[in-house]
Design a protein around this motif. Structure first.
Motif, PDB file in Angstrom:
ATOM      1  N   ARG A  57       0.808  -1.224   0.000  1.00 22.94           N
ATOM      2  CA  ARG A  57       0.000   0.000   0.000  1.00 22.94           C
ATOM      3  C   ARG A  57       0.839   1.271   0.000  1.00 22.94           C
ATOM      4  N   LEU A  58       2.132   1.164   0.258  1.00 23.55           N
ATOM      5  CA  LEU A  58       2.980   2.342   0.450  1.00 23.55           C
ATOM      6  C   LEU A  58       3.456   2.926  -0.871  1.00 23.55           C
ATOM      7  N   PRO A  59       3.676   4.240  -0.927  1.00 20.88           N
ATOM      8  CA  PRO A  59       4.009   4.900  -2.202  1.00 20.88           C
ATOM      9  C   PRO A  59       5.227   4.334  -2.912  1.00 20.88           C
ATOM     10  N   GLU A  60       6.237   3.884  -2.146  1.00 19.53           N
ATOM     11  CA  GLU A  60       7.469   3.410  -2.771  1.00 19.53           C
ATOM     12  C   GLU A  60       7.385   1.973  -3.264  1.00 19.53           C
ATOM     13  N   HIS A  61       6.318   1.246  -2.925  1.00 19.59           N
ATOM     14  CA  HIS A  61       6.192  -0.151  -3.342  1.00 19.59           C
ATOM     15  C   HIS A  61       5.922  -0.231  -4.848  1.00 19.59           C
ATOM     16  N   PRO A  62       6.404  -1.290  -5.524  1.00 18.84           N
ATOM     17  CA  PRO A  62       6.165  -1.425  -6.969  1.00 18.84           C
ATOM     18  C   PRO A  62       4.695  -1.379  -7.374  1.00 18.84           C
ATOM     19  N   VAL A  63       3.797  -1.853  -6.511  1.00 21.59           N
ATOM     20  CA  VAL A  63       2.366  -1.795  -6.836  1.00 21.59           C
ATOM     21  C   VAL A  63       1.912  -0.351  -6.996  1.00 21.59           C
ATOM     22  N   GLN A  64       2.244   0.500  -6.031  1.00 18.00           N
ATOM     23  CA  GLN A  64       1.796   1.885  -6.094  1.00 18.00           C
ATOM     24  C   GLN A  64       2.546   2.661  -7.175  1.00 18.00           C
ATOM     25  N   GLN A  65       3.780   2.272  -7.448  1.00 14.94           N
ATOM     26  CA  GLN A  65       4.497   2.886  -8.557  1.00 14.94           C
ATOM     27  C   GLN A  65       3.847   2.521  -9.882  1.00 14.94           C
ATOM     28  N   ALA A  66       3.369   1.272 -10.008  1.00 12.08           N
ATOM     29  CA  ALA A  66       2.658   0.857 -11.218  1.00 12.08           C
ATOM     30  C   ALA A  66       1.350   1.623 -11.361  1.00 12.08           C
ATOM     31  N   CYS A  67       0.671   1.865 -10.248  1.00 11.95           N
ATOM     32  CA  CYS A  67      -0.575   2.637 -10.288  1.00 11.95           C
ATOM     33  C   CYS A  67      -0.295   4.085 -10.684  1.00 11.95           C
ATOM     34  N   LEU A  68       0.773   4.657 -10.165  1.00 13.89           N
ATOM     35  CA  LEU A  68       1.170   6.014 -10.565  1.00 13.89           C
ATOM     36  C   LEU A  68       1.404   6.077 -12.073  1.00 13.89           C
ATOM     37  N   GLU A  69       2.133   5.115 -12.585  1.00  9.56           N
ATOM     38  CA  GLU A  69       2.448   5.120 -14.011  1.00  9.56           C
ATOM     39  C   GLU A  69       1.207   4.971 -14.874  1.00  9.56           C
ATOM     40  N   VAL A  70       0.267   4.135 -14.458  1.00  6.86           N
ATOM     41  CA  VAL A  70      -0.917   3.923 -15.287  1.00  6.86           C
ATOM     42  C   VAL A  70      -1.854   5.127 -15.235  1.00  6.86           C
ATOM     43  N   HIS A  71      -1.893   5.841 -14.104  1.00  5.30           N
ATOM     44  CA  HIS A  71      -2.682   7.072 -14.045  1.00  5.30           C
ATOM     45  C   HIS A  71      -2.085   8.135 -14.979  1.00  5.30           C
ATOM     46  N   ALA A  72      -0.761   8.231 -14.981  1.00  9.36           N
ATOM     47  CA  ALA A  72      -0.102   9.174 -15.885  1.00  9.36           C
ATOM     48  C   ALA A  72      -0.323   8.779 -17.341  1.00  9.36           C
ATOM     49  N   GLU A  73      -0.256   7.469 -17.621  1.00  7.39           N
ATOM     50  CA  GLU A  73      -0.470   6.968 -18.975  1.00  7.39           C
ATOM     51  C   GLU A  73      -1.884   7.277 -19.458  1.00  7.39           C
ATOM     52  N   ALA A  74      -2.883   6.989 -18.628  1.00  7.93           N
ATOM     53  CA  ALA A  74      -4.274   7.175 -19.033  1.00  7.93           C
ATOM     54  C   ALA A  74      -4.632   8.644 -19.206  1.00  7.93           C
ATOM     55  N   SER A  75      -4.161   9.476 -18.292  1.00  8.79           N
ATOM     56  CA  SER A  75      -4.511  10.900 -18.335  1.00  8.79           C
ATOM     57  C   SER A  75      -3.579  11.714 -19.208  1.00  8.79           C
ATOM     58  N   GLU A  76      -2.492  11.093 -19.657  1.00 16.78           N
ATOM     59  CA  GLU A  76      -1.485  11.729 -20.505  1.00 16.78           C
ATOM     60  C   GLU A  76      -0.879  12.969 -19.832  1.00 16.78           C
ATOM     61  N   VAL A  77      -0.387  12.733 -18.611  1.00 13.51           N
ATOM     62  CA  VAL A  77       0.389  13.739 -17.891  1.00 13.51           C
ATOM     63  C   VAL A  77       1.697  13.093 -17.460  1.00 13.51           C
ATOM     64  N   GLU A  78       2.676  13.891 -17.099  1.00 14.28           N
ATOM     65  CA  GLU A  78       3.935  13.360 -16.614  1.00 14.28           C
ATOM     66  C   GLU A  78       3.757  12.839 -15.186  1.00 14.28           C
ATOM     67  N   PRO A  79       4.295  11.662 -14.877  1.00 14.76           N
ATOM     68  CA  PRO A  79       4.093  11.079 -13.543  1.00 14.76           C
ATOM     69  C   PRO A  79       4.491  12.013 -12.407  1.00 14.76           C
ATOM     70  N   GLU A  80       5.574  12.767 -12.591  1.00 15.10           N
ATOM     71  CA  GLU A  80       6.056  13.624 -11.510  1.00 15.10           C
ATOM     72  C   GLU A  80       5.130  14.807 -11.241  1.00 15.10           C
ATOM     73  N   THR A  81       4.190  15.082 -12.142  1.00 12.91           N
ATOM     74  CA  THR A  81       3.262  16.199 -11.933  1.00 12.91           C
ATOM     75  C   THR A  81       2.014  15.785 -11.154  1.00 12.91           C
ATOM     76  N   LEU A  82       1.834  14.495 -10.933  1.00 14.91           N
ATOM     77  CA  LEU A  82       0.646  14.013 -10.237  1.00 14.91           C
ATOM     78  C   LEU A  82       0.763  14.251  -8.737  1.00 14.91           C
ATOM     79  N   ALA A  83      -0.166  15.021  -8.193  1.00 17.90           N
ATOM     80  CA  ALA A  83      -0.233  15.179  -6.738  1.00 17.90           C
ATOM     81  C   ALA A  83      -0.825  13.913  -6.136  1.00 17.90           C
ATOM     82  N   THR A  84      -0.299  13.491  -4.995  1.00 18.21           N
ATOM     83  CA  THR A  84      -0.765  12.264  -4.363  1.00 18.21           C
ATOM     84  C   THR A  84      -1.150  12.514  -2.915  1.00 18.21           C
ATOM     85  N   GLY A  85      -1.941  11.610  -2.395  1.00 19.23           N
ATOM     86  CA  GLY A  85      -2.330  11.630  -0.992  1.00 19.23           C
ATOM     87  C   GLY A  85      -2.558  10.198  -0.543  1.00 19.23           C
TER      88      GLY A  85
END
Length: 300
Positions: free
Chosen positions: A138-166
């Motif tokens: 569940r933690l941000p640094e885990h590969p699962v959450q990194q994969a979720c970050l990447e797929v959100h960036a892919e779907a929305s067509e934004v750069e991953p580093e620009t995504l605000a998280t909580g």
């Protein structure tokens, strides 16, 4: 910018509450309809679940509709929904104790009864498929959450580093986007690897994705080819069969305005939803004592 849709709650002719709903529809990267502020930014919360399930679909091609649907679910703890969570946990070779969420108020204490348990079981199944450790998934640094970050960036067509998280209510990462970008992401869902398979499961088993009183379930039942997923604080995202994506957000965070707002907004796009246009207000005897309905079509 047009005014938001206004949805009112009436009891015997008296207005008890009013909700302002922002909505936007995107097709082929362009806004095709909007009311309120499409640039409004909020966390996707549980509306992310179909996107969060994409890495799982890509990792495994053996999951049946019920297990894919429950991975996208905010379930209502029905026996069939809990059974689907157990099946997905078994496929992950995981136990209930591996679920890194808490018990939920008003439900039995076992973790499997939490409405996000299917989503978490899917993440454990992803760990199993990829050979990743399950602890801390569940933690941000885990590969699962990194994969979720990447797929959100892919779907929305934004750069991953620009995504605000909580941190979401169930402990995993949640991502913030504008309503327009959320609608864009959902419009692209079926064009992404694994998206067709995932969308088919949600459309086939909307009863596992949500509950019978949820606007996401009602929309999927009433409008052929549509899929939808509600999120906390008054958010709902949806996708139509022609590649259109929609995001709606109630300012005050309530979800009871979703049905009437969808009926108005999608009605302007040619989708007739009479069942959602007016939702009953019931007392504890099950008697209809009022209604929730939209009173404004401004901006459509």
């Amino acid at each position: 910018m047009s005014e938001p849709i206004v949805v009112e709650v009436h009891r015997n002719g008296v207005v008890e509450a009013a909700h302002r709903v922002h909505a936007v529809a995107v097709h082929a990267g362009e806004v095709v309809a909007a009311t309120g502020d499409p640039s409004l930014t909020c966390f996707m919360r549980s509306s992310s679940k179909p996107l969060q399930a994409l890495p799982l679909v890509r990792a495994r091609d053996d999951l049946p509709d019920d297990e894919l649907a429950i991975a996208c679910a905010s379930h209502h703890d029905t026996p069939e929904q809990v059974a689907a969570v157990r099946a997905l946990l078994a496929r992950a070779e995981a136990a209930e104790a591996d679920l890194e969420l808490g018990s939920q108020e008003g439900r039995p204490p076992a973790l499997i009864h939490n409405n996000c348990s299917g989503n978490h079981a899917g993440m454990l199944a992803l760990c199993h498929a990829r050979g990743w450790p399950t602890t801390g998934y569940r933690l941000p640094e885990h590969p699962v959450q990194q994969a979720c970050l990447e797929v959100h960036a892919e779907a929305s067509e934004v750069e991953p580093e620009t995504l605000a998280t909580g941190t979401d209510g169930c402990g995993i990462v949640t991502f913030a986007l504008t309503l327009q970008r959320m609608a864009h992401a959902f419009s692209r869902l079926e064009s992404l690897p694994g998206g067709v398979r995932l969308a088919a499961a949600m459309r086939t088993r909307p009863d596992l994705v949500g509950g019978p009183d949820g606007a996401d379930y009602l929309l999927m039942r009433a409008a052929p080819g549509w899929l939808a997923k509600g999120g906390a604080e008054g958010l709902l995202c949806a996708a139509g069969p022609d590649g259109i994506g929609v995001a709606i957000k109630t300012e005050d965070g309530t979800s009871r305005a979703h049905g009437p707002a969808l009926a108005v907004f999608l009605g302007g796009l040619g989708v007739d939803l009479p069942e959602l246009a007016s939702r009953p207000v019931l007392n504890t005897r099950g008697e209809r004592v009022g209604e929730t309905a939209a009173v404004s079509r401004t901006g459509l």
